[in-house]
Design an enzyme around this catalytic site. Structure first.
Site, PDB file in Angstrom:
ATOM      1  N   ASP A 100      74.703  34.662  56.315  1.00  0.00           N
ATOM      2  CA  ASP A 100      75.971  34.173  55.795  1.00  0.00           C
ATOM      3  C   ASP A 100      76.670  33.389  56.911  1.00  0.00           C
ATOM      4  OD1 ASP A 100      78.075  33.706  54.092  1.00  0.00           O
ATOM      5  OD2 ASP A 100      78.341  35.796  53.507  1.00  0.00           O
TER       6      ASP A 100
ATOM      7  N   GLU B 229      92.775  36.123  43.953  1.00  0.00           N
ATOM      8  CA  GLU B 229      91.644  37.009  44.228  1.00  0.00           C
ATOM      9  C   GLU B 229      90.407  36.155  44.504  1.00  0.00           C
ATOM     10  OE1 GLU B 229      90.572  39.512  40.948  1.00  0.00           O
ATOM     11  OE2 GLU B 229      90.771  37.927  39.455  1.00  0.00           O
TER      12      GLU B 229
END
Length: 856
Positions: free
Chosen positions: A258, A606
């Site tokens: 990542d 979110e």
């Protein structure tokens, strides 16, 4: 002069010979590379090796629910919404369409010699982490809380992206992320250690979807996670990457870190488990991480020279990377690659729009319908549409998204569904969280060119020389390069800068708020002093600033924008924020027969590591799960005024709606439904489509029902381990039809380990509407007090016409019948007494039980 009887041979290196296998070609090319060249290929921005004909390649591309961050594309519902369809075949169709669009875009970019980010063939999707806690902001990217549902949806996504077996070249490469025990919190993900994980939780909950994508989906990439697992950073975890992924499951594809995860190894503000980039990179490669999204792997050259790692270990990773590029046809000319013939016209095509509508409809989940108030009947009907999400197209796009050619908002969908004699009242009423609404002050700005802001643009990144273009803007900004639309005529789509300036003279004293939604780098200055700035690295994000002003005093406002990557975007307005007046808004809808309140939350609140710090939200996560209090108060006021309220809740996370169950007549969970979401909502509300969505996550009553967010123990979490009654259970959803289940039948009640189990259930639609029923099959092992109370093992979406009876048939085999074996501490075929539970949701009263015995 040719010699008679001889055939002239073309001499070229083996790696260019398309008749050889990809393995042979990769081996030949690998031998020709220098160490420095190998290392340059191990970063997401892979450098060209011109002497060998290797082009530059950017490994980073996104397709979470449509091709993302690359201009116009079809935007399908957010994955959590697609999960509510319980339709793996439908998910495959979606991602088959997505892969068509991705290939078409790549063909276009490569024809122009462009090989940048979001232009390649390696799509970093799907996200298959288990949504173990509804507070996790990135749960919206997943397929829910159940390992089996996540597995079948994830496999379908991978197969749709990568294309059919038997083709010479792969259509695309998918990437399963984030491996493996990773589901929040966002705020500390670069330093968090998921430790003391029960072995049973690891193998029954956190790993099954990854194993399925490797062994059944043949996924070509795995992305390791930011956090640590049992003390080791996941991208340097021998247990996860070597012992489980490579050795046990036999994965031979690429592991990509990542972005910035290798840097986290040695960053003093992150894990800080390693002294420097060379040590971190060495550990990453030796643990099996082949590709660094970042630049830490540059240090591998030093690591070889200082003896920390041998070049042969680096060769293992480089060969995997080369092999993938050969498999995709990226090393060969287009004449050899059939996927290069996909025309650009498939992008945002009418057929894909229809598919987006179909999936949006299937995702609609009806949670409450008192006295069958839905579907609504048009004809002399006055409908009021209120709430912060009613007319917000960007909310519908979710995150990691593309930009659709057109979005049908929920307000537009409802307006189009009304008849000639019906009336619509629209009243926004409230924002998402705050008790204020914006009153723009843009009209109070002036420059020497007139009202508004003056803009100067440069086609370079350092504002060098005179501006290339100047312009005057009299309305709030809404700029985006999506769809090859420039900020201003004469300015490029990339590598540009802009400065906007004005003199603002307020008419009244008070507090003024500046609101930005930006993809790029933005800096705000007032009277020559910089007061706020941000850089967006993962798509667009919000930035806000407030300041006190005095009436009549001039303020010099300057906004500097720099292009960063992908599609540039700048949405901006500023002004006073006035307190909402609920009583006044309720009065405006007093004549309505029905009030449709479109609320919930938003991807601007979110999501991934967002920097949002508002009541109920922290850095993209939620600190509570309640409907924001301002919306709750508004709905109660409508109820107190005698109004029938239908709540359309838009969110990617479960919302605590306990008071709303009392105050609303109906609740429709619409998720983030994509470009056609407005029509899908209206089709359900007015009965054009019979709702069939089911919850892929438990809707809890409130935060008090949740364990500690940072505790990865599954005890008390999700429907599989929750002893309390939730507000709405996993697998739950209403229909306008009534489905009756007959008695489930097995061909026998005792089976040997390894046998297939045949199950049949009669299913009758006793209602007046044709509809789809989601038949769910759960399993539990009798006497296993430590295991799940029940766990999904099969599901079918079955269409049944009104008045008809059909037979649902299931063949349960392999992993569908596996269970935890305490003796071997592993999951597999285990003899014992079991119960199959068949019905319409995970709720006990919705299930019929049939006993099943498995013997050695």
């Amino acid at each position: 002069m040719p010699i008679f009887g001889q055939t002239k041979k073309l001499l070229y290196p083996a790696y260019q010979d398309t008749k050889l296998s990809f393995e042979q070609r990769a081996d030949d090319l690998l031998k020709r590379l220098t160490l420095e060249e190998k290392v340059s290929l191990m970063q997401d921005v892979s450098q060209p090796v011109e002497r060998l004909g290797i082009k530059t390649y950017n490994w980073w591309n996104e397709a979470l629910h449509g091709v993302a961050r690359s201009g116009i594309a079809t935007v399908f519902p957010q994955p959590i919404g697609m999960a509510a369809s319980f339709d793996a075949d439908g998910v495959w169709q979606v991602f088959n369409a997505v892969s068509d669009e991705a290939r078409a875009k790549h063909n276009y970019y490569s024809s122009r010699g462009e090989y940048g980010r979001y232009q390649g063939l390696t799509m970093w999707t799907p996200t298959i982490n288990i949504y173990r806690d509804p507070r996790w902001g990135r749960g919206i990217e997943t397929y829910g809380e159940d390992p089996y549902l996540t597995s079948i949806m994830g496999v379908a996504a991978v197969q749709g992206l990568q294309g059919p077996d038997g083709e010479k070249y792969d259509k695309l490469h998918a990437c399963a992320k984030h491996f493996a025990v990773h589901s929040g919190p966002e705020w500390n993900r670069h330093s968090f250690d998921a430790k003391n994980i029960k072995r049973r939780d690891l193998w029954e909950t956190y790993l099954p979807a990854f194993e399925a994508l490797v062994t059944e989906g043949n996924v070509k990439e795995i992305m390791c996670a930011y956090n640590r697992f049992e003390g080791e950073p996941c991208c340097g975890s021998d247990q996860l990457l070597l012992q489980i992924l490579r050795e046990k499951w036999g994965f031979n594809g690429i592991v990509v870190a990542d972005c910035g995860a290798i840097r986290d190894f040695y960053d003093k503000n992150a894990h800080a488990t390693h002294p420097d980039a060379a040590a971190a990179s060495t550990d990453g490669v030796l643990s099996g991480t082949d590709l660094d999204c970042g630049s830490s792997y540059k240090a591998l050259v030093e690591a070889v020279k200082t003896g920390q790692i041998i070049e042969e270990a680096i060769d293992v990773s480089v060969k995997r990377l080369l092999l993938a590029r050969f498999q995709l046809g990226e090393m060969d000319s287009n004449e050899h690659v059939s996927w290069s013939k996909i025309p650009y016209e498939v992008v945002a095509s009418a057929s894909h729009d229809s598919l987006a509508l179909d999936m949006a409809r299937k995702s609609m989940t009806l949670l409450l319908n008192k006295n069958n108030i839905l579907p609504l009947k048009s004809g002399n009907l006055t409908v009021a549409v209120v709430g912060p999400n009613a007319n917000d197209s960007i909310m519908q796009w979710g995150n990691y998204n593309g930009t659709p050619a057109r979005t049908i908002t929920i307000l537009e969908g409802i307006r189009a569904a009304l008849g000639d004699n019906d009336r619509l009242i629209y009243e926004p009423g409230t924002g998402l969280v705050e008790n204020t609404l914006m009153e723009s002050a843009f009209h109070l700005c002036r420059t020497d060119q007139g009202r508004g802001f003056r803009a100067n643009y440069w086609n370079n990144m350092d504002r060098k020389g005179s501006p290339d273009v100047s312009a005057q803007y009299t309305t709030p900004f809404n700029f985006s390069t999506t769809g090859a639309t420039v900020f201003a005529p004469g300015i490029g789509l990339t590598d540009f800068t802009a400065t906007y300036h004005t003199i603002f003279t307020p008419e009244r004293s008070g507090e003024v708020f500046f609101d930005f939604y930006v993809n790029g780098t933005i800096n705000l200055s007032v009277d020559g002093e910089q007061v706020k700035g941000t850089r967006a690295n993962h798509g667009s994000r919000k930035m806000s600033h407030s300041m006190k002003v005095e009436a009549g005093k001039p303020y010099a406002i300057q906004i500097d924008f720099d292009y960063n990557r992908g599609d540039a975007q700048l949405v901006f307005d500023f002004g006073y924020k006035k307190e909402i007046d609920i009583a006044q808004s309720v009065a405006k809808v007093k004549e309505a027969d029905m009030v449709i309140f479109v609320g919930g939350v938003s991807p601007s609140l979110e999501g991934e590591e967002m920097g949002v710090d508002l009541p109920g939200f922290r850095n993209g996560d939620r600190t509570d799960i309640e409907l924001p209090s301002v919306q709750r108060a508004f709905i109660k006021a409508l109820k107190d005024a005698g109004k029938d309220v239908v709540l359309v809740n838009c969110s990617g996370s479960p919302i605590g709606l306990e008071p709303e169950v009392q105050h609303c007549e109906a609740i429709l969970q619409a998720w983030y439904p994509g470009q056609s979401g407005g029509r899908a909502v209206a089709d359900v509300l007015f009965g054009t489509y019979n709702p069939s969505g089911r919850l892929p996550v438990t809707f809890y009553k409130n935060t008090a029902q949740l364990p500690d967010f940072e505790n990865y123990d599954m005890t008390g979490r999700t429907y599989r381990y929750m002893a309390e009654s939730p507000l709405f259970p996993f697998g739950y959803g209403l229909s306008y039809s009534s489905f009756q289940y007959g008695k489930p039948q097995l061909e026998r009640d005792t089976f040997a380990v390894g046998d297939d189990v045949q199950l049949r259930i009669p299913l009758t639609n006793s209602g007046r509407y044709d509809g789809d029923e989601i038949v769910q099959v759960y399993l539990r092992k009798k006497g296993d007090v430590e295991g799940p109370l029940k766990t999904l093992r099969a599901v079918q979406r079955i269409p049944v016409s009104a008045g008809d009876t059909v037979e649902a048939t299931f063949t349960l085999s392999g992993r569908q019948l596996d269970w935890w074996d305490e003796e071997s501490l592993s999951v597999g075929a285990v003899a014992g007494e079991y119960e199959l539970m068949v019905g319409s949701s995970s709720r006990d009263q919705d299930l019929q039980i049939i006993k099943l015995k498995i013997i050695d």
